[in-house]
Design a protein around this motif. Structure first.
Motif, PDB file in Angstrom:
ATOM      1  N   ASN A   1       0.860  -1.172   0.000  1.00 13.23           N
ATOM      2  CA  ASN A   1       0.000   0.000   0.000  1.00 13.23           C
ATOM      3  C   ASN A   1       0.899   1.225   0.000  1.00 13.23           C
ATOM      4  O   ASN A   1       1.958   1.223   0.641  1.00 13.23           O
ATOM      5  N   VAL A   2       0.470   2.270  -0.691  1.00 11.97           N
ATOM      6  CA  VAL A   2       1.308   3.459  -0.839  1.00 11.97           C
ATOM      7  C   VAL A   2       0.513   4.700  -0.450  1.00 11.97           C
ATOM      8  O   VAL A   2      -0.636   4.870  -0.877  1.00 11.97           O
ATOM      9  N   LEU A   3       1.135   5.553   0.348  1.00  6.43           N
ATOM     10  CA  LEU A   3       0.520   6.794   0.826  1.00  6.43           C
ATOM     11  C   LEU A   3       1.491   7.931   0.574  1.00  6.43           C
ATOM     12  O   LEU A   3       2.635   7.884   1.028  1.00  6.43           O
ATOM     13  N   GLY A   4       1.055   8.949  -0.157  1.00  6.92           N
ATOM     14  CA  GLY A   4       1.926  10.073  -0.469  1.00  6.92           C
ATOM     15  C   GLY A   4       1.284  11.400  -0.122  1.00  6.92           C
ATOM     16  O   GLY A   4       0.094  11.612  -0.339  1.00  6.92           O
ATOM     17  N   ASN A   5       2.076  12.298   0.432  1.00 10.01           N
ATOM     18  CA  ASN A   5       1.622  13.630   0.819  1.00 10.01           C
ATOM     19  C   ASN A   5       2.299  14.686  -0.045  1.00 10.01           C
ATOM     20  O   ASN A   5       3.501  14.619  -0.279  1.00 10.01           O
TER      21      ASN A   5
END
Length: 258
Positions: free
Chosen positions: A90-94
């Motif tokens: 899973n990938v989370l980017g800000n």
């Protein structure tokens, strides 16, 4: 969370890792390094996932790349996954990291299970000749002035709902990596990524409502561009909701990633 280093293509990569469970990649933005972005939430997330939070090229001790646009950094993330024996995550980017994550999910779709974009993910459509001009040393002074104005209380204030988070320590830590941010911005402006920036994986666009830097309308438009993307407004937070509302942020992440 423990900090570690690894060598990829003869270049040093600094990253943080901890926890147990399915892999979760946290891709930070340009306002400071991985620790500044994620330290408020990564321990909670590590209770459920194996969290990997790399410092992007030119940030936090990670070596710069010769070319460091969105596409190159997305490929760099895939290389890091290979080096850490991570097949998919899973990938989370800000912020800027949202753009990297979005491109990662489209260029390396089998590596990304689900995707969260937090107040970021838009990739600028800049004419090629303008992008090439921005690489010229003629503009060094202009970009240095923009860097100094951005990494100040006045420059960062529009990104926060609660400006008490903008302490001198926060601003100093963010400014420490500001040259890396300018480098990424200039190089990203010169690349054309075309239609490959449309992820096909399940995507949540999560947007802090009080962000005056990247407004809510940008998030809604971004969600419309991605097939079956879900848009959620994060109340009472700005550009970095993981800092202002960490418990609520973790809850929303877990709800989506499972």
């Amino acid at each position: 969370m423990q900090q570690a280093e690894i060598i990829i293509n003869e270049k040093k990569v600094s990253y943080w890792q901890g926890g147990v469970g399915a892999p979760l990649l946290l891709i930070h933005g340009g306002i400071g390094n991985a620790e500044l972005h994620w330290k408020h939430v990564w321990n909670q997330l590590a209770d459920r996932y194996t969290v990997i939070a790399p410092n992007l090229p030119s940030f936090g001790g990670t070596s710069p790349l010769e070319r460091a646009g969105f596409a190159q950094i997305a490929d760099w993330v895939a290389q890091l996954m290979d080096a850490l024996s991570i097949e998919s995550a899973n990938v989370l980017g800000n912020s800027f990291g949202g753009g990297v994550s979005r491109l990662m999910a489209s260029r390396h779709e089998r590596r990304v299970k689900r995707l969260i974009l937090v107040n970021g993910g838009a990739i600028p459509n800049i004419p090629p000749f303008v992008g090439r001009m921005m690489q010229s040393s003629i503009f060094n002074g202009m970009f240095n002035m923009i860097r100094k104005q951005t990494f100040s209380f006045k420059g960062l204030a529009p990104m926060f709902a609660d400006r008490s988070f903008l302490t001198n320590e926060f601003i100093t830590q963010a400014e420490a990596d500001s040259l890396g941010f300018v480098t990424l911005m200039r190089q990203s402006a010169s690349e054309g990524v075309g239609t490959e920036v449309v992820p096909q994986v399940p995507t949540l666009v999560l947007w802090g409502e009080d962000d005056k830097f990247t407004k809510v309308s940008m998030g809604k438009n971004l969600a419309k561009m991605i097939p079956n993307a879900e848009f959620k407004l994060f109340m009472g937070a700005g550009h970095m909701p993981q800092i202002e509302k960490p418990d609520e942020f973790v809850k929303k992440v877990v709800e989506f990633f499972g």
